[in-house]
Design an enzyme around this catalytic site. Structure first.
Site, PDB file in Angstrom:
ATOM      1  N   LEU A  79      -3.372   8.982   4.712  1.00  0.00           N
ATOM      2  CA  LEU A  79      -2.479   8.790   3.407  1.00  0.00           C
ATOM      3  C   LEU A  79      -1.342   9.483   3.782  1.00  0.00           C
ATOM      4  CD1 LEU A  79      -5.405   9.528   1.096  1.00  0.00           C
ATOM      5  CD2 LEU A  79      -4.554   7.619   1.552  1.00  0.00           C
ATOM      6  N   ARG A  99     -14.435  13.053  13.567  1.00  0.00           N
ATOM      7  CA  ARG A  99     -15.102  11.595  13.660  1.00  0.00           C
ATOM      8  C   ARG A  99     -15.654  10.778  14.760  1.00  0.00           C
ATOM      9  NH1 ARG A  99     -10.905   9.235   8.765  1.00  0.00           N
ATOM     10  NH2 ARG A  99     -11.600  10.720   7.290  1.00  0.00           N
ATOM     11  N   GLY A 102       4.142   0.613   2.381  1.00  0.00           N
ATOM     12  CA  GLY A 102       4.818  -0.505   2.009  1.00  0.00           C
ATOM     13  C   GLY A 102       5.297  -0.145   0.382  1.00  0.00           C
ATOM     14  N   GLY A 120       0.939  -1.290   0.101  1.00  0.00           N
ATOM     15  CA  GLY A 120      -0.050   0.027   0.083  1.00  0.00           C
ATOM     16  C   GLY A 120       0.790   1.226  -0.037  1.00  0.00           C
TER      17      GLY A 120
END
Lengths: 224, 637, 260
Positions: free
Chosen positions: B441, B330, B45, B42
């Site tokens: 991200l 959130r 990685g 991802g």
């Protein structure tokens, strides 16, 4: 490592896109020829003298005539060679067919390009024997009376029908081929490729209809 | 073992520079003599594998998907934060650092977060250069939006597919190195164990998921970037294949597991439709910029949303948090939704849903503008639910989305196993008890592009151990162990499917360890989890054999690990008697029901040490010092 | 909630080496709210309970973005619904008593792994051949140093949306990867950052697609009809133009090396 001319040629024709570009260019040349051809054909509607004179004009220079004929032959050969090679690749690319396959948007024309191509190839042979060399014509006049050759041939309804059907196939073949030409040469663009699709169909069927007009006109007695 | 976080000395602004200067370097000509295993492809990685290969190391990269391009980073929608201050609205590295520490409810390491904010600017540059098609203004400059309650516009985005585009950037860089022969890729290969030689990570055991072959791989260092463990809850926004297997098995080999109970519940997901539900789909929280969240004021109101008059609607976020309104963080938004549904005011099937209503924005801006901003999300909503959100309010409900907990790592991202590094969601490092939107991200790419390539190199430059290969006894023992576990699973031949266990575990965890936790519920979970685990090992059924593609066997191994991790999760949640971020203990709240931290008792990261299958795990505390962002109670009122 | 029954004809094949055949299964209790893959999950749970081997199919994110899922449903890649991966195809689009044929992607370049799962690594190799911008980590200039016209960025994004699922190949009568390849060439070629390698990229990626055994493009448009991201075939035209440009303009590399 430096690229050589043959590298470039190999990269080009060795790739499927290169072959498609060859088909597009040769196809475009053949379409241009067809447009000229049909423009000439339509002169028959203006009478015997007009068409025979036109035929005479075409034959006035053997060099030009044969130069053009060779270009046409080369185009046909290249077009067919690339098509057959691609068709072989296509079969290798999917050796096991689907048990069930839907067609979401593919037009009839696009799905049967190779078949319309085969039929038109056969028709081409017949057409040359029929109107150029005369072996397939029952009463061929080799001295340039094109008008007579055409009218006598198309007075036979079977022959006229054959030509009309084959011109339908020309329309079909071109309706997809012309659009594909824009794709293969990368001429398409989001803002006009929808119109390119429509334009391809219009040109294709206009050419076909113009060709078919001659046998229909003869059969219907408009041209005597 | 003491927890040494190895934070560099000096002022916080200089710490990363100091570390970079202090690091040992590997001579350029020697880099090719080292091999690094990277598990996961991802953002963390994939970026790490590509960047280390660019430096000259040999990289072996593993992923369970059929291509590295499919790692679950791809599903991130909203965006990526960076302290560029392109909008001139007062952003800075310091502000991003401050917001992230505060947003994480003061349970993250300040030095790590500061470095993250510093590196954020380099990430955007790197991604733009790679060809990530970020949104642009008409003048050609990069576009930004405010996201997840941030008071500045620092979020960069590529439609609603930012994760996909960033991942493809990393994937393309990775493929370039694969093409160059510097990375050897092992797709459809799942890591099943870490191999240590003399206490140092020297390789992994992995199963080829196409052929079933289990093999050992040796290297000089191992990087795990295998994502989070949200799928423990069965229903989550994670991809079906996401698992804790890699980090859990590393944990059992000596890597401490930190803050396992810190999970993030995302407030805007599509509610559960039925018993067959296999996963939950997130709707980007950017929707909260223009959507208003409400429930009926009356309990059990069965009317259609359009028939409920304005006076009988409760815009509960706007009412309770007038300053932030629909844009509260959130954790706050999720809990508020749960409260409304617990009161019986939820909407939709089963009453587990609240409305996210765009009618005001459509009235104000026109449907065209809304379509321009959220068209792809609206389309996705309609595909899944069959309802048109332009005319009927969306129904949303919170779902498990991200796990802040993970393997404990020091400032260099090295775990408690020397030679084993952990990046991205798999580590615990930067988000504390709650992650801010568009920060996952950023962290994955910071770890992958800019931190791991250096810190792994620093480690390699100092390794003195002899080269080992897979004939070493440690590899052979690990292989035997993995083969034995596989045979054991296949040999049970019981009556229940893997999924039935997974669903039961998920339900149990959601009920007892979900959005709100209490002592009784956690103790109940700690009774039930071992019992379920025991039944699993007696009664699970897995068809087929090991030496072929066997998707049930794959799932079984992952569920077996979840069944162990779940117990640690509940233990950690029970141990932490305070509320902080995503961890809400019903016993610890302010008079008006907000989360109440206990900084005297719990201002630490809880790192758990595995002691054996029957032993209680041992808690190590890394105490957290807040020298720059002073501890205050979060308030979004 | 509507529930109904379906009959499934599913291609079963143990591995690339084994032969395959269709097997018939009943799905007696399909809810309209299920996704297609959830419907298969239920069928699989029944198969496992009976001691049979469940149907293998690839899937991961189940939200239409990872590109892992995909098979043919009644001869259409990802099923009959436009712009939708099979994981997001919902059962409300089907009727009681329907018979569905499920087949794997069929292409010489996509060997079958098991049942409906195929090996699409050929697509990765096309990317490895040139589907990137060579910019090592750390060597980037400021993100705003090079302005990119909004319209180019948007068009680039249209192409970049490709999820690499392989539906284009599966649906193409020639099993061509032209849409996939052109999407990457278009994505990178539309950006200023992608210009230095633009020609090289086109040549190398196209060559790799041919090496992998994908067929040619005949512009029939079946690929764009099933593309979950609805990437249009105008990108194929763009690729063809880049390829032609590259062939025409290809310059030999200088062989006067040596920097020492």
């Amino acid at each position: 490592m430096s690229a050589t001319a043959s590298d470039t040629g190999g990269k080009f024709y060795g790739s499927t896109i290169g072959k498609k570009i060859v088909m597009a260019v040769t196809g475009a040349f053949l379409v241009l020829f067809l447009v000229g051809h049909v423009a000439g054909n339509l002169q028959i509607l203006s009478g015997k003298e007009k068409i025979n004179h036109y035929a005479e004009l075409l034959h006035s220079s053997a060099g030009l005539l044969w130069g053009f004929r060779l270009a046409l032959i080369a185009s046909v050969v290249l077009h067919v060679k690339a098509a057959l090679e691609l068709y072989t690749l296509k079969n290798a690319a999917r050796p096991i067919a689907y048990a069930k396959k839907a067609h979401r948007v593919a037009t009839l024309a696009s799905r049967f390009m190779i078949w319309s191509g085969y039929v038109l190839g056969a028709f081409l042979v017949f057409h040359i024997l029929h109107f150029t060399t005369g072996q397939a014509h029952p009463s061929f006049d080799a001295h340039g009376d094109v008008f007579r050759n055409v009218t006598t041939a198309f007075q036979n309804p079977a022959v006229a029908a054959l030509y009309v059907v084959c011109m339908g196939l020309v329309g079909l073949h071109l309706s997809h081929g012309l659009f594909s030409f824009t794709q293969s040469l990368g001429l398409s663009h989001p803002s006009y490729s929808a119109r390119a699709k429509t334009l391809a169909k219009v040109v294709a069927f206009a050419v076909a209809a113009a060709f078919a007009a001659v046998p229909i006109a003869v059969l219907a007695g408009f041209v005597k | 073992m003491d927890l040494d976080s190895r934070i560099p000395e000096g002022p916080i602004e200089k710490k990363w520079d100091t570390r970079r200067f202090d690091m040992k370097l590997v001579n350029p000509a020697n880099k090719r003599k080292y091999t690094v295993i990277v598990v996961g492809s991802g953002l963390a990685g994939g970026a790490a594998a590509a960047s280390m290969a660019e430096l000259g190391y040999n990289v072996l990269n593993f992923c369970y998907q059929d291509s590295p391009r499919r790692a679950h980073s791809i599903a991130a929608q909203g965006g990526i934060n960076a302290a560029k201050n392109y909008q001139n609205d007062g952003d800075s590295v310091w502000r991003l650092f401050y917001d992230t520490v505060k947003g994480g409810d003061y349970r993250a390491r300040e030095a790590n977060v500061y470095r993250l904010a510093q590196i954020s600017v380099n990430i955007i540059d790197q991604c733009v250069a790679q060809g990530v098609p970020f949104a642009r203004e008409y003048g050609g400059t990069l576009s930004n939006r405010s996201f997840g309650g941030a008071q500045v516009s620092r979020t960069f985005y590529a439609r609603g597919q930012t994760g996909q585009q960033l991942l493809l950037g990393a994937y393309q860089a990775l493929e370039r190195q694969i093409g160059a022969g510097k990375v050897k890729m092992f797709p459809r290969t799942e890591m099943l164990d870490v191999v240590t030689v003399d206490g140092v990570a020297r390789g992994i055991i992995a199963r080829n998921l196409s052929t079933g072959k289990i093999e050992a791989y040796a290297a000089d260092a191992v990087v795990l970037a295998t994502g989070g463990y949200g799928n423990m809850f069965y229903l989550s926004t994670n991809a079906k294949g996401c698992s804790a297997t890699a980090i859990w098995r590393a944990h059992k080999r000596g890597a401490y597991f930190a803050n396992p109970c810190f999970t993030q519940i995302h407030p805007t997901c599509i509610p559960v439709a039925g018993e067959f539900q296999s996963k939950l789909t997130l709707m980007s929280e950017s929707l909260r910029n223009d959507g208003r969240i409400w429930v009926p004021t009356k309990k059990g109101d069965e009317r259609k949303p359009g028939d409920i008059p304005e006076a009988e609607r409760d815009y509960y976020l706007e009412r309770r948090y007038p300053a932030f309104g629909n844009l509260v963080p959130r954790d706050v938004a999720s809990r508020a939704a749960k409260l409304c549904c617990d009161e019986g005011r939820g909407v939709g099937p089963g009453g587990r849903g609240v409305y996210l209503d765009f009618s005001d924005s459509i009235g104000r801006l026109g449907a065209g503008t809304i379509r321009e901003r959220y068209g792809n999300l609206f389309d996705m909503y309609e595909r899944i639910t069959g309802e048109d959100p332009y005319t009927v309010p969306m129904r949303i409900y919170p779902a498990i989305h991200y796990t802040m907990g993970g393997l404990w790592v020091d400032y260099n991202l090295q775990s408690t196993i020397p030679g084993m590094f952990v990046g991205g969601e798999a580590n615990f490092s930067d988000h504390g008890a709650n992650r801010l939107g568009a920060s996952a991200l950023m962290q994955g790419l910071a770890d992958g592009y800019f931190i791991l390539p250096l810190t792994v190199g620093n480690y390699l430059a100092q390794t003195t151990g002899p080269k080992v290969d897979t004939t070493h006894a440690a590899f052979q023992d690990a292989l035997k162990g993995v083969n034995a576990t596989t045979s054991k699973l296949l040999g049970i031949k019981g009556k229940r499917t893997v999924d039935s266990f997974h669903r039961e575990l998920g339900k149990l965890m959601w009920e007892n360890c979900g959005m709100a936790r209490n002592e009784a519920g956690l103790k109940d979970a700690l009774q039930k989890i071992p019992a379920l685990r025991e039944e699993f090992w007696k009664n699970v059924t897995i068809p087929g054999v090991g030496a072929e593609m066997n998707q049930e066997l794959e799932k079984a191994g992952r569920v077996a690990d979840f069944l162990e991790l779940a117990e640690l999760f509940a233990t950690d949640a029970l141990e932490r008697k305070e509320s902080c971020g995503g961890h809400f203990r019903e016993e610890s709240h302010t008079p008006d029901g907000e989360a109440l931290r206990d900084d005297d008792g719990y201002c630490y990261a809880a790192a758990w040490e595995y002691k054996g299958p029957k032993e209680r795990q041992v808690l190590h505390k890394e105490s957290l010092a807040f020298e720059h962002v002073h501890l205050t109670q979060r308030s979004y009122k | 909630m509507r529930t109904f029954a379906l009959t499934l004809h599913v291609w079963r094949q143990k591995s690339a080496k084994d032969g395959g055949r269709f097997a018939e299964y009943k799905a007696p209790n399909v809810s309209e709210h299920m996704s297609f893959l959830e419907m298969l999950d239920v069928v699989n749970q029944d198969l496992i309970a009976k001691g049979d081997d469940p149907i293998a199919f690839d899937h991961d994110c189940r939200e239409g973005i990872c590109g892992m899922c995909g098979f043919m449903v009644n001869g259409s890649a990802h099923g009959p619904h436009r712009g939708t991966t099979v994981c997001q195809l919902h059962m409300r689009h089907f009727q009681d008593g329907e018979e569905l044929w499920l087949e794997p992607w069929r292409s010489a370049a996509f060997p079958i792994v098991k049942d409906l799962a195929v090996d699409r690594s050929a697509l990765d190799r096309i990317i490895a051949a040139g589907g990137f911008i060579s910019v090592p980590t750390g060597s980037a200039v400021d993100g705003n140093a090079t302005p990119v016209p909004k319209v180019d960025a948007e068009l680039s994004m249209d192409a970049a949306a490709c999820i690499g699922c392989g539906a284009c190949v599966a649906m193409c009568p020639n099993a061509s990867a032209a849409l996939f390849t052109s999407a990457k060439i278009g994505h990178l070629g539309l950006l200023p950052q992608g210009q230095p390698e633009r020609h090289d990229r086109a040549l190398k990626m196209v060559a790799q697609a041919n090496v992998e055994g994908f067929g040619h493009c005949t512009s029939v448009g079946e690929c764009e009809a099933v593309c979950p991201k609805q990437i249009p075939i105008t990108f194929i035209a763009r690729m063809n133009r880049d390829f032609l440009d590259a062939v025409i303009h290809e310059r030999p590399q200088s062989d006067r090396g040596g920097s020492g």
